[in-house]
Enzyme design. Structure first.
Site, PDB file in Angstrom:
ATOM      1  N   SER A 572       7.074   1.555   8.030  1.00 30.04           N
ATOM      2  CA  SER A 572       6.344   0.977   6.569  1.00 30.04           C
ATOM      3  C   SER A 572       5.848   1.952   5.789  1.00 30.04           C
ATOM      4  CB  SER A 572       5.554  -0.103   6.881  1.00 30.04           C
ATOM      5  OG  SER A 572       4.738  -0.435   5.939  1.00 30.04           O
ATOM      6  N   TYR A 585      -2.963  -4.158   7.809  1.00 28.02           N
ATOM      7  CA  TYR A 585      -1.488  -3.807   8.327  1.00 28.02           C
ATOM      8  C   TYR A 585      -1.316  -2.146   8.253  1.00 28.02           C
ATOM      9  CZ  TYR A 585       3.599  -3.854   7.663  1.00 28.02           C
ATOM     10  OH  TYR A 585       4.882  -3.672   7.903  1.00 28.02           O
TER      11      TYR A 585
END
Ligand SMILES: [Zn+2]
Length: 687
Positions: A572, A585
């Site tokens: 990501s 995250y």
């Protein structure tokens, strides 16, 4: 014991059903009884049989013509349809009997030229035999019990003793024109015979109608079964085995690695095989036998097995638990011996036929492991399954032959002539292998959008795929949609035992592992100065430690294979370009980005590559349609503009991410790479 499966009401139904499509009753019944034969593995396995009916039908110009409808190449008898029984002009075929000899390619051309429908599949390689015998219905199988009886040095005498004058006996000849002529001559010598026994090959039965030919097949095979059940001697005295046999999931990767031959044209690549394991009391009695080296190496039970199993299986010693290095060395030595023997066999026989054949890959297709069982091997799970089915059939037939006499196969030269017969090779097809053929890939979080797209892409590229997800129902649905051998397994990647279990099952099921796509993840939010540490730790469990757990599990399978591997991580863009309040995250993802580099560094010398994809803004479980609608509204832009808010103004999809993973898997000289798939975001660009 063999029993007739003929049901008169089912036969009538078939006649009525096919009549609606204009199919005549005799062809409908031909299809019905062909399916009965094809559904019983004791009679027919993977193309080992064929049937025919002689009838009249209109050709394309409307002229009534005498034809032979015979099983077409590529059709499975268990599910055959009338279109799988191409009609060939009978007069043209019968006319060929006057010839003394006929090359195979000419036979194939004449058969094709005599088809009523030029678009029909190729008629069976045994078409002429069906044409030269006058009966209306002819059934042919490689029934296991008949082979158990006749695959012996005195098989001919045993068949004569059992069947008397009811069956004609035909000496072994490779299928084709010669066998058809010889069989017709045996038939003509006594036209009262109910069928033919083809030495070392199989059985034909004849009938005036579909039922007669079928019932005769069942009767003749039952007689062989009864005979084999009498006066059996105890077979296969067991050799001394280590008390503690190693586990399947430890043995399979070592064996698979030993059988993967390096591709000298592409450094770092291997001709990998998928494994299919089988074991049972019968298999164990066979592989544990003291004389295994004799009866297992004596050859195939019927000639067409050679193209799927090669002429003899690989033998390795019993694997002792805890002494895997010893087993690895022994397996590698056994494979080297196998390859040398196969190469010699090819050279010797290629010279005998005047050269000109191209050697097939010399790797084994069946491996016998005392104490454990047997493996079928192939460039796909399907091929491996076929090889394993045929190997199990060989175990049954050789056991029967040895229990009542001594197993004997055709000669080496005869096996070569079958293995390198162009008409047999044609059955395998000539499609160029897919880029990931023979490789095994596992995808975590496989039920999600990116996971599912990646599993699909890898399967399409030829890999066998295992789909891991906590949501096993969703994973199963995705695997079912992929089809083939796609395997769904439940796995919580944050749980060490769950990961261990799933990877052991993959190693046992496919034989090993080549590619890991560590994709499972979830987003946690929170302003970093205020967020509860428990939230951060929970995110680290899934977005960092789970990647480490599955990568470790993958490396534990890849190292013993010795053929490298590929670890791929869904990292990501958060790893390099944090979003506000996305610390919980982004932080573990940043650690995972470094994990990729650490694996690339520590395992590069083992040929194991580690790469990552940084994706952003993909419709998925993390970025739901509902969430997208809200974010777009909050920013006062359309959903399309929100999803395309990147340099290229293109929405990035799960399929785009899947293609990036696939490209990394195929790039044999690329490791520690991060591929960005975000449509262009200069702040997230790596520098
Ligand atoms: Zn046959």
């Amino acid at each position: 014991m063999m029993k007739s499966a003929w049901v008169e009401s089912d036969a009538k139904d078939a006649v009525e059903r096919y009549a609606r499509n204009g199919v005549a009753a005799d062809l409908a019944l031909r299809v019905y009884s062909t399916r009965l034969l094809g559904r019983d593995p004791r009679l027919v396995l993977h193309g080992g049989g064929n049937t025919s009916v002689k009838t009249r039908m209109a050709d394309l110009l409307g002229n009534q013509t005498d034809v032979l409808c015979v099983k077409g190449s590529g059709w499975d008898m268990a599910s055959i349809e009338p279109s799988g029984m191409p009609a060939v002009r009978l007069d043209a075929l019968r006319g060929l009997r006057a010839r003394d000899a006929m090359p195979d390619d000419e036979m194939v051309r004449v058969q094709r030229a005599s088809l009523l429908d030029p678009m029909a599949p190729n008629p069976s390689v045994e078409t002429l035999l069906h044409a030269f015998v006058p009966h209306s219905f002819i059934d042919h199988t490689h029934a296991a019990a008949v082979l158990g009886l006749i695959d012996q040095p005195d098989g001919r005498a045993r068949a004569r003793d059992l069947y008397g004058a009811r069956m004609g006996l035909v000496r072994y000849i490779l299928p084709g024109f010669g066998l058809a002529k010889e069989s017709a001559a045996v038939f003509d010598a006594d036209p009262k015979v109910e069928g033919l026994i083809l030495e070392k090959h199989g059985i034909f039965t004849f009938g005036a109608d579909a039922r007669e030919a079928y019932e005769r097949m069942i009767e003749m095979v039952s007689l062989a079964e009864d005979r084999l059940a009498q006066n059996r001697k105890s077979v296969f005295v067991s050799s001394t085995l280590p008390p503690d046999i190693a586990a399947l999931s430890d043995v399979a990767p070592l064996l698979r690695g030993a059988c993967a031959l390096p591709d000298h044209a592409r450094e770092g690549d291997f001709a990998r095989l998928v494994l299919d394991f089988r074991t049972s009391d019968a298999v164990l009695a066979f592989v544990n036998g003291r004389d295994l080296g004799r009866y297992s190496q004596a050859g195939v039970i019927t000639p067409d097995h050679t193209i799927r199993t090669k002429n003899w299986p690989l033998l390795v010693p019993a694997p002792t638990a805890g002494r895997m290095a010893e087993f690895r060395d022994a397996a590698r030595q056994a494979v080297a011996g196998f390859v040398a023997r196969y190469t010699d066999y090819f050279a010797r026989n290629n010279a005998r036929v005047g050269g000109g054949r191209t050697m097939l890959d010399p790797a084994p297709r069946v491996a016998l492991v005392p104490g454990l069982g047997l493996f079928g091997m192939g460039r796909s799970q399907k091929e491996a399954r076929i090889a394993a089915d045929l190997a199990e059939a060989a175990v049954a037939t050789i056991t029967d032959a040895e229990a009542t006499g001594t197993f004997e196969s055709i000669s080496e030269a005869e096996m070569f002539d079958c293995e390198y017969w162009p008409l047999e090779q044609a059955k395998l097809g000539s499609a160029k292998p897919l880029p990931l053929a023979g490789q095994i890939a596992v995808v975590t979080g496989a039920a999600g959008a990116i996971g599912a797209a990646t599993a699909r892409a890898f399967a399409k590229a030829g890999a066998e795929v295992a789909l891991l997800d906590r949501d096993i129902e969703a994973a199963r649905a995705t695997a079912a949609a992929i089809g083939g051998a796609a395997l769904a397994l439940p796995c919580d990647v944050t749980d060490a035992a769950s990961v261990r279990d799933a990877f052991a099952r993959i190693a046992g099921h496919f034989g090993g592992l080549d590619i890991l796509v560590s994709n499972a993840g979830a987003a946690w939010q929170g302003k970093i100065g205020e967020v509860d540490e428990a939230v951060l730790r929970e995110s680290f469990e899934l977005n960092f430690f789970a990647h480490q757990k599955v990568a470790q599990a993958a490396v534990r399978i890849m190292l013993p294979q010795g053929t490298g591997g590929c670890l791929l991580f869904n990292v990501s863009k958060q790893a390099v370009n944090p979003g506000p309040d996305f610390g919980p995250y982004g932080l573990p993802k940043a650690a995972t980005l470094f994990l990729v580099r650490q694996y690339a560094l520590d395992y590069g010398a083992d040929g194991i590559r580690a790469n990552a994809v940084n994706a952003d803004r993909i419709r998925s479980g993390l970025l739901t349609d509902d969430f997208i609608a809200k974010r777009a509204q909050a920013r006062g832009v359309s959903e399309k503009d929100y999803m395309s808010g990147n340099l290229l103004h293109r929405e990035v999809t799960a399929d785009d991410v899947a293609q990036a993973f696939l490209a990394q898997a195929l790039a044999l000289k690329t490791t520690a790479d991060v591929t960005t798939v975000d449509g262009g975001n200069i702040a997230a660009a790596l520098r």
